[in-house]
Design a protein around this motif. Structure first.
Motif, mmCIF file in Angstrom:
data_model
loop_
_atom_site.group_PDB
_atom_site.id
_atom_site.type_symbol
_atom_site.label_atom_id
_atom_site.label_comp_id
_atom_site.label_asym_id
_atom_site.label_seq_id
_atom_site.Cartn_x
_atom_site.Cartn_y
_atom_site.Cartn_z
ATOM 1 N N GLY B 8 0.803 -1.226 0.000
ATOM 2 C CA GLY B 8 0.000 0.000 0.000
ATOM 3 C C GLY B 8 0.834 1.274 0.000
ATOM 4 O O GLY B 8 0.374 2.329 -0.435
ATOM 5 N N LYS B 11 5.101 3.511 -4.276
ATOM 6 C CA LYS B 11 4.743 4.478 -5.317
ATOM 7 C C LYS B 11 5.233 4.022 -6.686
ATOM 8 O O LYS B 11 5.240 4.810 -7.643
ATOM 9 C CB LYS B 11 5.320 5.856 -4.973
ATOM 10 C CG LYS B 11 4.704 6.478 -3.711
ATOM 11 C CD LYS B 11 5.443 7.755 -3.312
ATOM 12 C CE LYS B 11 4.937 8.278 -1.969
ATOM 13 N NZ LYS B 11 5.894 9.235 -1.378
ATOM 14 N N ARG B 33 -3.722 0.943 -3.631
ATOM 15 C CA ARG B 33 -4.735 1.942 -3.247
ATOM 16 C C ARG B 33 -4.337 3.365 -3.621
ATOM 17 O O ARG B 33 -5.168 4.250 -3.727
ATOM 18 C CB ARG B 33 -5.028 1.851 -1.747
ATOM 19 C CG ARG B 33 -3.845 2.172 -0.870
ATOM 20 C CD ARG B 33 -4.178 2.038 0.612
ATOM 21 N NE ARG B 33 -2.963 1.974 1.403
ATOM 22 C CZ ARG B 33 -2.246 3.037 1.771
ATOM 23 N NH1 ARG B 33 -2.627 4.244 1.410
ATOM 24 N NH2 ARG B 33 -1.149 2.883 2.486
ATOM 25 N N LYS B 34 -3.038 3.583 -3.831
ATOM 26 C CA LYS B 34 -2.593 4.918 -4.250
ATOM 27 C C LYS B 34 -2.732 5.091 -5.765
ATOM 28 O O LYS B 34 -2.561 6.189 -6.286
ATOM 29 C CB LYS B 34 -1.114 5.130 -3.908
ATOM 30 C CG LYS B 34 -0.773 5.341 -2.456
ATOM 31 C CD LYS B 34 0.731 5.629 -2.380
ATOM 32 C CE LYS B 34 1.318 5.397 -1.028
ATOM 33 N NZ LYS B 34 1.126 6.531 -0.127
ATOM 34 N N TYR B 36 -0.737 3.240 -7.855
ATOM 35 C CA TYR B 36 0.536 2.869 -8.474
ATOM 36 C C TYR B 36 0.601 1.358 -8.683
ATOM 37 O O TYR B 36 -0.059 0.595 -7.974
ATOM 38 C CB TYR B 36 1.704 3.274 -7.577
ATOM 39 C CG TYR B 36 1.853 4.755 -7.365
ATOM 40 C CD1 TYR B 36 2.252 5.587 -8.420
ATOM 41 C CD2 TYR B 36 1.625 5.334 -6.120
ATOM 42 C CE1 TYR B 36 2.396 6.956 -8.224
ATOM 43 C CE2 TYR B 36 1.765 6.693 -5.917
ATOM 44 C CZ TYR B 36 2.152 7.500 -6.972
ATOM 45 O OH TYR B 36 2.308 8.855 -6.762
#
Lengths: 252, 75, 350
Positions: B8, B11, B33-34, B36
């Motif tokens: 999570g 990046k 969830r970001k 990436y």
């Protein structure tokens, strides 16, 4: 199973806002690991500056004060003069903050031999404001305010801060390190640790200049950016120790 | 499990991939969830626990373990 | 003692042990006094490389939870405004002295009140105010310096002590013993001194990238300012009970106005003095109340007319407001003010 590498308790649980591949994250971690290893998290006060690292106070797991642009060494001086000697005080500043608007503050903090640690992150550009020329921007380097590349005629030449501060008698330890590969990251950590140990021994002002990347504003991938540090920055900003002197005030 | 990725937080910058001497780290096909593509290791056996990936990760995503020597011999 | 030195001793008496200074005329005696005095009481004086650096050293020392002071004069005070805005935003207590001189620009080193705008209207960027105390005698410097530190600590705010070159340079006898010492600094739980197992790390900042959060922070500041407005107004009233006219003046000018008023009284003119002691919060209510019974008000300043804007706002047209000012370091004389009082009575008669 032995744990070879785990996240340091010197960092808070906050996820950083930095761009993917930004070496600020590495440098934050190194400082945090050093503070943890020195068992200094409860006795350290950090000073965040203005720039991409303005939110550093969210990430370091110690007391933090946020300073105005360029003024972190003055704020750190105020803290240093008040706090007991067992406390460690550090600033974390970028090149725009330290070498442009804050040049007077850093020079005089060094000249006074202020017993603080300065982490100086040099990525040759203003990151937060969108990639403008910094005092450390290399000749020919294209930025938002040097669209044709920095020219010595128009914008003058980049400043080598470590070399300059090393000329001051007040500075106890000045080293330039880099983050472009794992070996150099380890060396950077060693230098940062040394700097805090110098402060703990009350030997005076020390600064570690850390060559860092800015993929977003350099227009390179994170991996290309590290190669750019090696091929472009290090030739102009050579790595090494520029000042190492015995205890301040004990010379004579 | 020699190398553990906190997916999570990743990046997807790829610096771990660039510095893995065993070339066993890849970006996953899925998004975290970001948003990436997180880095991951499929072939854990080939990991030498050198921690180069973790040292270059700007986001403290990676934890590295080294098996005890005996266990290594058994496996 | 010189006024500047009185400020220094009063600060020490109020428990201030840290001072970060930079030389500028006409306040330099204060810097020199602190350099000598603070080491004697176990404190620390440091001469900074600039006014900007000095105010940021104050920010650092205030972050560590101590009583701290810096001082300057008009051009140097302008440089401190950035730092004062940060102190206000980060809610750090500190006392900043401005011994004002002639301006704008480099101006000169003579007394002036032309910094009224920049000390009472925030001065730096953002929505903030700083309490401003304006003594008019050296004895009052002692009590107001103490008050400045009390207000700073109580409300977690920078406080400004405003004087001018005349007040800073003049000599008068003062008594320190008459002043009750300010209680010791209470432990400031918010100070960044290292956590020492006291709980989670503390942060001092004026930054809030989230708009809603910054508005909440601003609202908190405004509530604080409302409380200060309610509780910290100070004003000195002189011969106002039967007055038909009043002079509004502060600091050095109020002293001269008082003499002029005494002489006008001998001539049979019923004139009194309203002397704002706190310039912010401004004693607007008191001025408003008097203005409904006064025939006219005269504002006298060593400026081209700055405080008069606040006087007019307070009066709200209930009485005519006249102005007399001298600038550039020229100090209005008793005779000049007397002439203005005469003019006042004539104008109103018409």
């Amino acid at each position: 199973m032995k744990t070879v590498f785990k996240r340091t308790t010197g960092l808070t649980d906050a996820e950083t806002h930095y761009c993917p591949g930004c070496t600020h994250g590495i440098i934050h971690r190194l400082v945090a690991e050093v503070l943890e290893e020195l068992d200094a998290l409860e006795t350290t006060v950090g000073v965040a500056s203005v720039g991409c690292s303005v939110l550093a106070y969210h990430y370091f797991n110690c007391d933090m004060t946020q300073a105005a642009h360029g003024r972190a060494p003055a704020v750190a001086t105020g803290l240093r003069r008040v706090l007991p000697e067992d406390r460690l005080v550090f600033t974390y500043q970028g090149d725009g903050d330290l070498a442009s608007i804050g040049m007077a503050e850093i020079v005089h903090a060094a000249a006074r031999g202020e017993n603080i640690t300065v982490i100086f992150v040099n990525n040759a550009i203003y990151g937060m404001t969108g990639g403008q020329m910094a005092p450390t921007t290399l000749l020919g380097q294209k930025t938002a305010t040097t669209p044709e590349g920095r020219s010595s005629q128009l914008q003058g030449l980049p400043i080598r801060v470590s070399e300059m501060l090393a000329t001051l008698d007040g500075a106890a330890y000045i080293e330039r390190v880099s983050t472009h590969d794992p070996v150099h990251v380890l060396k950077a950590k060693k230098a940062i640790k040394k700097s805090f140990e110098i402060q703990r021994n009350r030997q005076g002002f020390s600064m570690i200049e850390v060559l860092s990347s800015c993929s977003t504003n350099w227009g390179l991938t994170p991996e290309e950016s590290l190669k750019w540090i090696k091929s472009q920055m290090i030739p102009y900003y050579p790595l090494g120790i520029f000042k190492q002197q015995p205890c301040i005030g004990e010379e004579s | 499990m020699k190398v553990l990725f906190n997916e999570g937080w990743c990046k997807g910058c790829g610096l771990c991939i660039a510095f893995c001497p065993q070339e066993i780290i890849h970006l996953a096909e899925h998004l975290n969830r970001k948003g990436y593509r997180p880095a991951q290791v499929v072939d854990q056996d080939k990991c030498t626990s050198c921690a180069a990936c973790a040292r270059m990760c700007p986001d403290t995503v990676i934890t590295v373990y080294r098996p005890d020597r005996k266990q290594t011999a058994v496996s | 003692m010189k006024g500047n030195e009185v400020i220094g001793e009063a600060a020490v008496y109020a428990g201030c042990r840290y001072f970060f200074g930079y030389p500028i005329t006409p306040q330099s005696e204060l810097v020199a006094y602190m350099a000598k005095r603070l080491p004697e009481v176990g404190g620390c004086f440091l001469q900074a490389e600039s006014e900007i650096s000095a105010i940021n050293m104050v920010y650092g020392a205030a972050s560590a939870g101590v009583r701290v002071m810096t001082s300057s004069s008009s051009p140097g005070f302008s440089l401190k405004q950035e730092g004062i805005s940060y102190l206000a935003g980060a809610e750090l207590p500190a006392v900043i002295v401005n011994i004002a001189r002639g301006g704008p620009g480099l101006g000169n080193i003579q007394p002036s009140q032309a910094d009224y705008f920049q000390v009472t209207k925030g001065g730096g960027h953002g929505d903030y105010y700083t309490p401003v105390l304006a003594p008019s005698s050296l004895q009052e410097i002692v009590s107001l310096t103490r008050e400045a530190f009390r207000i700073a600590d109580e409300y977690r705010t920078p406080v400004i002590l405003l004087g001018d070159g005349m007040l800073g340079q003049m000599m008068e006898p003062v008594e320190f013993e008459d002043e009750k010492p300010l209680p010791k600094v209470r432990e400031k739980k918010w100070a960044t001194t290292g956590t020492k197992g006291d709980g989670p790390p503390k942060t001092i900042t004026s930054l809030d990238l989230n708009d809603t959060q910054l508005e909440i922070r601003n609202n908190t500041l405004q509530q604080k300012y409302a409380a200060i407005k309610e509780k910290e107004v100070r004003v000195d009233e002189y011969l106002l009970d039967d007055a038909a006219y009043a002079i509004v003046a502060y600091g050095t000018v109020a002293r001269i106005a008082r003499t002029a008023i005494d002489r006008a009284r001998k001539k049979g003119i019923a004139v009194g003095l309203i002397r704002p002691v706190s310039l912010w919060p401004f004693p607007a209510t008191i001025i408003s109340e008097y203005s409904s019974v006064l025939k006219a008000i005269l504002t006298v300043e060593m400026s081209a007319g700055q405080m008069i804007e606040d006087v007019r706002l307070a009066v709200e047209g209930k009485a005519p407001v006249f102005f007399y000012g001298r600038t550039g370091g020229v100090i209005p004389t008793v005779d000049e003010i007397l002439q203005q009082i005469d003019r006042l009575t004539e104008e109103v008669a018409i």
